[in-house]
Design a protein around this motif. Sequence first.
Motif, PDB file in Angstrom:
ATOM      1  N   LEU A   2      -7.536  30.897 -10.048  1.00 34.17           N
ATOM      2  CA  LEU A   2      -6.611  30.810 -11.172  1.00 34.17           C
ATOM      3  C   LEU A   2      -6.762  32.051 -12.040  1.00 34.17           C
ATOM      4  O   LEU A   2      -7.802  32.304 -12.612  1.00 34.17           O
ATOM      5  CB  LEU A   2      -6.905  29.548 -12.005  1.00 34.17           C
ATOM      6  CG  LEU A   2      -6.688  28.216 -11.290  1.00 34.17           C
ATOM      7  CD1 LEU A   2      -7.105  27.072 -12.187  1.00 34.17           C
ATOM      8  CD2 LEU A   2      -5.242  28.065 -10.876  1.00 34.17           C
ATOM      9  N   LYS A   3      -5.698  32.819 -12.153  1.00 35.18           N
ATOM     10  CA  LYS A   3      -5.782  34.055 -12.923  1.00 35.18           C
ATOM     11  C   LYS A   3      -5.010  33.972 -14.227  1.00 35.18           C
ATOM     12  O   LYS A   3      -5.172  34.796 -15.100  1.00 35.18           O
ATOM     13  CB  LYS A   3      -5.250  35.222 -12.083  1.00 35.18           C
ATOM     14  CG  LYS A   3      -6.086  35.502 -10.830  1.00 35.18           C
ATOM     15  CD  LYS A   3      -5.511  36.671 -10.073  1.00 35.18           C
ATOM     16  CE  LYS A   3      -6.386  37.045  -8.883  1.00 35.18           C
ATOM     17  NZ  LYS A   3      -6.413  36.020  -7.855  1.00 35.18           N
ATOM     18  N   ASP A   4      -4.141  32.996 -14.367  1.00 37.79           N
ATOM     19  CA  ASP A   4      -3.324  32.881 -15.567  1.00 37.79           C
ATOM     20  C   ASP A   4      -4.086  32.079 -16.615  1.00 37.79           C
ATOM     21  O   ASP A   4      -4.233  30.873 -16.513  1.00 37.79           O
ATOM     22  CB  ASP A   4      -2.000  32.186 -15.238  1.00 37.79           C
ATOM     23  CG  ASP A   4      -1.037  32.230 -16.410  1.00 37.79           C
ATOM     24  OD1 ASP A   4       0.143  31.967 -16.172  1.00 37.79           O
ATOM     25  OD2 ASP A   4      -1.461  32.526 -17.537  1.00 37.79           O
ATOM     26  N   LEU A  15      -4.798  20.526 -10.376  1.00 38.31           N
ATOM     27  CA  LEU A  15      -4.303  21.291  -9.226  1.00 38.31           C
ATOM     28  C   LEU A  15      -5.009  20.931  -7.913  1.00 38.31           C
ATOM     29  O   LEU A  15      -4.335  20.794  -6.883  1.00 38.31           O
ATOM     30  CB  LEU A  15      -4.414  22.789  -9.500  1.00 38.31           C
ATOM     31  CG  LEU A  15      -3.572  23.324 -10.674  1.00 38.31           C
ATOM     32  CD1 LEU A  15      -3.674  24.843 -10.736  1.00 38.31           C
ATOM     33  CD2 LEU A  15      -2.114  22.894 -10.559  1.00 38.31           C
ATOM     34  N   PRO A  16      -6.351  20.782  -7.884  1.00 44.71           N
ATOM     35  CA  PRO A  16      -6.980  20.386  -6.618  1.00 44.71           C
ATOM     36  C   PRO A  16      -6.506  19.025  -6.131  1.00 44.71           C
ATOM     37  O   PRO A  16      -6.425  18.793  -4.925  1.00 44.71           O
ATOM     38  CB  PRO A  16      -8.481  20.353  -6.969  1.00 44.71           C
ATOM     39  CG  PRO A  16      -8.622  21.258  -8.144  1.00 44.71           C
ATOM     40  CD  PRO A  16      -7.360  21.064  -8.927  1.00 44.71           C
ATOM     41  N   LEU A  17      -6.172  18.129  -7.064  1.00 47.56           N
ATOM     42  CA  LEU A  17      -5.668  16.807  -6.703  1.00 47.56           C
ATOM     43  C   LEU A  17      -4.322  16.941  -5.994  1.00 47.56           C
ATOM     44  O   LEU A  17      -4.088  16.318  -4.944  1.00 47.56           O
ATOM     45  CB  LEU A  17      -5.534  15.948  -7.961  1.00 47.56           C
ATOM     46  CG  LEU A  17      -5.066  14.507  -7.798  1.00 47.56           C
ATOM     47  CD1 LEU A  17      -6.074  13.705  -6.999  1.00 47.56           C
ATOM     48  CD2 LEU A  17      -4.836  13.868  -9.162  1.00 47.56           C
ATOM     49  N   SER A  54       5.667  23.775 -13.692  1.00 49.04           N
ATOM     50  CA  SER A  54       6.510  24.751 -14.386  1.00 49.04           C
ATOM     51  C   SER A  54       5.737  25.982 -14.841  1.00 49.04           C
ATOM     52  O   SER A  54       6.321  27.048 -15.039  1.00 49.04           O
ATOM     53  CB  SER A  54       7.193  24.097 -15.595  1.00 49.04           C
ATOM     54  OG  SER A  54       6.263  23.840 -16.643  1.00 49.04           O
ATOM     55  N   TYR A  55       4.422  25.839 -14.996  1.00 53.99           N
ATOM     56  CA  TYR A  55       3.608  26.995 -15.391  1.00 53.99           C
ATOM     57  C   TYR A  55       3.610  28.078 -14.317  1.00 53.99           C
ATOM     58  O   TYR A  55       3.269  29.230 -14.587  1.00 53.99           O
ATOM     59  CB  TYR A  55       2.164  26.575 -15.676  1.00 53.99           C
ATOM     60  CG  TYR A  55       2.014  25.734 -16.923  1.00 53.99           C
ATOM     61  CD1 TYR A  55       2.172  26.298 -18.188  1.00 53.99           C
ATOM     62  CD2 TYR A  55       1.709  24.379 -16.847  1.00 53.99           C
ATOM     63  CE1 TYR A  55       2.040  25.535 -19.338  1.00 53.99           C
ATOM     64  CE2 TYR A  55       1.575  23.609 -17.987  1.00 53.99           C
ATOM     65  CZ  TYR A  55       1.740  24.188 -19.232  1.00 53.99           C
ATOM     66  OH  TYR A  55       1.612  23.426 -20.364  1.00 53.99           O
ATOM     67  N   PHE A  56       3.998  27.709 -13.088  1.00 51.33           N
ATOM     68  CA  PHE A  56       3.965  28.652 -11.982  1.00 51.33           C
ATOM     69  C   PHE A  56       5.360  29.092 -11.552  1.00 51.33           C
ATOM     70  O   PHE A  56       5.521  29.706 -10.496  1.00 51.33           O
ATOM     71  CB  PHE A  56       3.238  28.008 -10.786  1.00 51.33           C
ATOM     72  CG  PHE A  56       1.848  27.573 -11.109  1.00 51.33           C
ATOM     73  CD1 PHE A  56       0.791  28.462 -11.055  1.00 51.33           C
ATOM     74  CD2 PHE A  56       1.587  26.256 -11.495  1.00 51.33           C
ATOM     75  CE1 PHE A  56      -0.496  28.056 -11.360  1.00 51.33           C
ATOM     76  CE2 PHE A  56       0.304  25.839 -11.799  1.00 51.33           C
ATOM     77  CZ  PHE A  56      -0.744  26.743 -11.742  1.00 51.33           C
ATOM     78  N   GLY A  57       6.360  28.752 -12.366  1.00 54.45           N
ATOM     79  CA  GLY A  57       7.725  29.149 -12.038  1.00 54.45           C
ATOM     80  C   GLY A  57       8.466  28.049 -11.301  1.00 54.45           C
ATOM     81  O   GLY A  57       8.088  26.878 -11.346  1.00 54.45           O
ATOM     82  N   GLU A  58       9.542  28.424 -10.612  1.00 54.93           N
ATOM     83  CA  GLU A  58      10.380  27.461  -9.896  1.00 54.93           C
ATOM     84  C   GLU A  58       9.755  27.163  -8.532  1.00 54.93           C
ATOM     85  O   GLU A  58       9.913  27.922  -7.584  1.00 54.93           O
ATOM     86  CB  GLU A  58      11.790  28.021  -9.719  1.00 54.93           C
ATOM     87  CG  GLU A  58      12.559  28.183 -11.013  1.00 54.93           C
ATOM     88  CD  GLU A  58      12.858  26.842 -11.684  1.00 54.93           C
ATOM     89  OE1 GLU A  58      13.016  25.833 -10.955  1.00 54.93           O
ATOM     90  OE2 GLU A  58      12.924  26.804 -12.918  1.00 54.93           O
ATOM     91  N   THR A  78      -3.460  29.815  -4.939  1.00 57.25           N
ATOM     92  CA  THR A  78      -3.789  29.716  -6.366  1.00 57.25           C
ATOM     93  C   THR A  78      -5.241  29.272  -6.569  1.00 57.25           C
ATOM     94  O   THR A  78      -5.942  29.760  -7.457  1.00 57.25           O
ATOM     95  CB  THR A  78      -2.847  28.710  -7.054  1.00 57.25           C
ATOM     96  OG1 THR A  78      -1.495  29.138  -6.872  1.00 57.25           O
ATOM     97  CG2 THR A  78      -3.138  28.617  -8.551  1.00 57.25           C
ATOM     98  N   LEU A  79      -5.686  28.349  -5.730  1.00 54.47           N
ATOM     99  CA  LEU A  79      -7.044  27.816  -5.837  1.00 54.47           C
ATOM    100  C   LEU A  79      -8.057  28.639  -5.047  1.00 54.47           C
ATOM    101  O   LEU A  79      -9.218  28.250  -4.930  1.00 54.47           O
ATOM    102  CB  LEU A  79      -7.068  26.364  -5.336  1.00 54.47           C
ATOM    103  CG  LEU A  79      -6.310  25.357  -6.209  1.00 54.47           C
ATOM    104  CD1 LEU A  79      -6.113  24.044  -5.456  1.00 54.47           C
ATOM    105  CD2 LEU A  79      -7.042  25.113  -7.522  1.00 54.47           C
ATOM    106  N   ASN A  80      -7.603  29.758  -4.501  1.00 53.13           N
ATOM    107  CA  ASN A  80      -8.483  30.647  -3.748  1.00 53.13           C
ATOM    108  C   ASN A  80      -9.016  29.994  -2.484  1.00 53.13           C
ATOM    109  O   ASN A  80     -10.130  30.265  -2.039  1.00 53.13           O
ATOM    110  CB  ASN A  80      -9.660  31.109  -4.615  1.00 53.13           C
ATOM    111  CG  ASN A  80     -10.019  32.561  -4.378  1.00 53.13           C
ATOM    112  OD1 ASN A  80      -9.217  33.316  -3.857  1.00 53.13           O
ATOM    113  ND2 ASN A  80     -11.221  32.943  -4.756  1.00 53.13           N
ATOM    114  N   GLU A  81      -8.208  29.092  -1.888  1.00 51.67           N
ATOM    115  CA  GLU A  81      -8.641  28.382  -0.684  1.00 51.67           C
ATOM    116  C   GLU A  81      -8.704  29.287   0.544  1.00 51.67           C
ATOM    117  O   GLU A  81      -9.240  28.890   1.572  1.00 51.67           O
ATOM    118  CB  GLU A  81      -7.699  27.209  -0.405  1.00 51.67           C
ATOM    119  CG  GLU A  81      -7.939  26.004  -1.282  1.00 51.67           C
ATOM    120  CD  GLU A  81      -9.167  25.205  -0.855  1.00 51.67           C
ATOM    121  OE1 GLU A  81      -9.330  24.940   0.344  1.00 51.67           O
ATOM    122  OE2 GLU A  81      -9.967  24.861  -1.730  1.00 51.67           O
ATOM    123  N   ASP A  82      -8.153  30.482   0.430  1.00 50.84           N
ATOM    124  CA  ASP A  82      -8.202  31.393   1.569  1.00 50.84           C
ATOM    125  C   ASP A  82      -9.436  32.290   1.515  1.00 50.84           C
ATOM    126  O   ASP A  82      -9.583  33.210   2.313  1.00 50.84           O
ATOM    127  CB  ASP A  82      -6.924  32.248   1.619  1.00 50.84           C
ATOM    128  CG  ASP A  82      -6.693  33.033   0.331  1.00 50.84           C
ATOM    129  OD1 ASP A  82      -7.413  32.782  -0.656  1.00 50.84           O
ATOM    130  OD2 ASP A  82      -5.784  33.880   0.311  1.00 50.84           O
TER     131      ASP A  82
END
Length: 212
Positions: A2-4, A15-17, A54-58, A78-82
């Motif tokens: 998460l960078k924002d 978000l993880p949920l 909505s915090y991440f756009g459309e 977003t969660l750096n899962e990669d």
Amino acid sequence: MLKDHHIPKATAKRLPLYYRYLRILNNAGKQKVSSTELSEAVQVDSATIRRDFSYFGELGKRGYGYDVEALMNFFAKTLNEDHMTNVALVGVGNLGTALLKYKFHQSNSIRVSAAFDADEEITGRIIDGVPVYAMADMVEQIKIQEIDIAILTVPAEFAQGIVDELVAAGIKGILNFTPARLSAPKSVLIQNVDLTNELQTLIYFLHSQEGK
């Protein structure tokens, strides 16, 4: 990752949920999902889900909902899962041993790569696939293994001293299971998990409902 920094903490915790449920849907072959369906599954009201997204756009389309695979991949990034994150466990007592048995690998991005303890009967062993090192080796191993996060399950009176060593070793985040409230530079994130407090809160709400 998460960078924002404008994303509310409550949203970040959800978000993880969302991501875990989207993985389930994707594995089941489902192609789209509505906020209402997500709401029923994760027990978060649909208005909150739409606000979180909505915090991440459309992320979705009106009248269609959300593309499961695309949304899952978005949250994975977003969660750096990669990216594999190496984690250290400090304190291999009852709670620490239980955490070693926990299947962190199910997230695909978290691996407890080292554990540390002061008990000479434990050090030098491999517990549930994780090597246990002496406390004297902690700073060196954290640097060698490029570990970013530490889970702390030691007696409270030793916690702050260990945190100071972890900071010196380059740790960026600490999940604190001790009752001690720790101090660290602002660059180091500390998340406190107080099991007693959580249980007391649950008991309070339970008794409040019984009184209605």
